[in-house]
Design an enzyme around this catalytic site. Sequence first.
Site, mmCIF file in Angstrom:
data_model
loop_
_atom_site.group_PDB
_atom_site.id
_atom_site.type_symbol
_atom_site.label_atom_id
_atom_site.label_comp_id
_atom_site.label_asym_id
_atom_site.label_seq_id
_atom_site.Cartn_x
_atom_site.Cartn_y
_atom_site.Cartn_z
ATOM 1 N N GLU A 190 1.047 -0.743 0.203
ATOM 2 C CA GLU A 190 0.026 0.508 0.284
ATOM 3 C C GLU A 190 0.979 0.860 -0.113
ATOM 4 O O GLU A 190 0.574 2.255 -0.633
ATOM 5 C CB GLU A 190 -1.077 0.039 1.574
ATOM 6 C CG GLU A 190 -1.933 -0.981 1.067
ATOM 7 C CD GLU A 190 -1.318 -2.117 1.941
ATOM 8 O OE1 GLU A 190 -2.477 -3.101 2.676
ATOM 9 O OE2 GLU A 190 0.450 -2.388 1.815
ATOM 10 N N GLY A 241 6.976 -2.005 13.159
ATOM 11 C CA GLY A 241 6.242 -0.859 13.169
ATOM 12 C C GLY A 241 5.940 -0.552 13.880
ATOM 13 O O GLY A 241 4.995 0.655 14.215
ATOM 14 N N ARG A 242 4.919 -1.184 14.654
ATOM 15 C CA ARG A 242 3.751 -0.708 15.856
ATOM 16 C C ARG A 242 4.165 -0.194 17.233
ATOM 17 O O ARG A 242 3.580 0.666 17.502
ATOM 18 C CB ARG A 242 2.730 -1.549 16.359
ATOM 19 C CG ARG A 242 3.349 -3.361 16.856
ATOM 20 C CD ARG A 242 2.650 -4.286 16.444
ATOM 21 N NE ARG A 242 2.549 -5.256 17.116
ATOM 22 C CZ ARG A 242 3.338 -5.869 16.080
ATOM 23 N NH1 ARG A 242 3.565 -5.282 15.234
ATOM 24 N NH2 ARG A 242 3.567 -7.302 16.513
#
Length: 510
Positions: A190, A241-242
Amino acid sequence: MSAWSAKPPEELPAWRRLGKLAERPLDWGGDHFANFSARLGPLLVDYSKQRIDAKVIAALLDFANQSGLTQAIRDLFGGAVVNRTENRPARHMNLRIAGAARPFLEIAEAVRDGRWLGRTGKPIRAVVHIGIGGSHLGPELACQALAPAPALDIRFLANVDGGAVDAALRGLDPSETLAIIASKSFSTLETRVNAQSVRDWFGNPNAVARHLIAVTANEAAAREFGVPAENILLIDDAVGGRYSLWSAVGLPIAIALGREGFESFLEGARLVDSHFETAPLDRNIPVLLALLQIWNTNFHGAASHAVLAYDHRLRLLPDYLQQLEMESNGKSARDDGEPARTHTAPIVWGGEETGGQHAFHQLLHQGSRAFSADFIACIRPDHDRPEHHAWLLANCLAQSQALMQGRALAELPDEPLSPHRQVRGGHPSTTILLDALTPQSLGALLALYEHKTFCAAALWQINPFDQWGVELGKELAAPLHAALAGDDPLAAPLDFSTRGLLQEIERRTS
């Protein structure tokens, strides 16, 4: 078996003791608030509405000790390999160390004060942050919560939907816009597709030198994409990433808040890091919150956990925590590869209040399913409408009270509608009050949930730092995209439903 326990959780003596304690009735009240609430810097954490008493807490702490949780915390802060499936430590706490070099803050200051010029010599007026998941939710939440009206126009693009691209770019001038591409791998589908569209939107290929910044662990891929080496901000491969909004991924936060605001944001998280690393288990708030999640999920059947944000600025908090907890702890294999024989993370969901009270709260009060909830509110508002804030806080307190107490049939008049008006109650909740919504308090709140998530994973003996489950859908999407684009007849076998849907799409678009 887990590195921290010789037995699976359900085989530990404390687990069996907890099972027996869960079967007995519990009398809420008395000195519960004094015993089961605590302050952590700018946060007040009240867990007195949980279904607990001294015996339950003692058993939960025994379970933590038998699980080796103290050693797990030491390993996390000591740089041990806690992400065992990827053979990595977890170093997101290092991002919050006081005085550490943060080159991205220099970029943020240059953009804020007009020194970062576009290719035509105009200062940057708008920023488009391109990412998804952990590279997106944290920065957007922090910007929305702490700088609802920033001096620059800061927008976020995550969805691969072309309509989202159009909305993110609508009304912007390419010569005055800076795009930040945040992707640890620089291969997330994405983000790559959206970044290509935004790069094309700039028009002149020479524009990228002043209008594209990459935040990534894959420098080679960013350079191949066309980002100049001096515009590439590298992030540690051992930061998931989080857990990355504290790094250069948080560049939009720094642009919105400035250096001082961003450092205060880190300071709040650092305060919780210190508490989590040093406080004994019986006074360690992230540990206690994780134990309560185990208690509700595994011993009281709470398959879902509602995050109820009583502050318009925190309306993205449920989304952020949904990703943090469900991507971290949505696992069914233990660290040793054996199947987990207990439920792990509950389904995390929620919304902005008081709107939710006129939507899903009906199910919470009179539905038949077990759940737990967190109520989040700020004691002091950022506006001069005291009547509004009084009603907001009144509703927050009333809803948690109603979930706990309910309303018995015996309290109602003897009439036909009374059975429809009774409310069972008995639903556990925690209330977290921020003194005010500041960079420090938000940093503390997010770090609190990070450490709670790690503790729960250690207790369930699962790995909170990988996310292999999302890979299958990515693999299946590539050949389907090729078929939809007309590049490939899709030789791979398909299930009956997917084939039928694909054929219908082809018929309607041919």
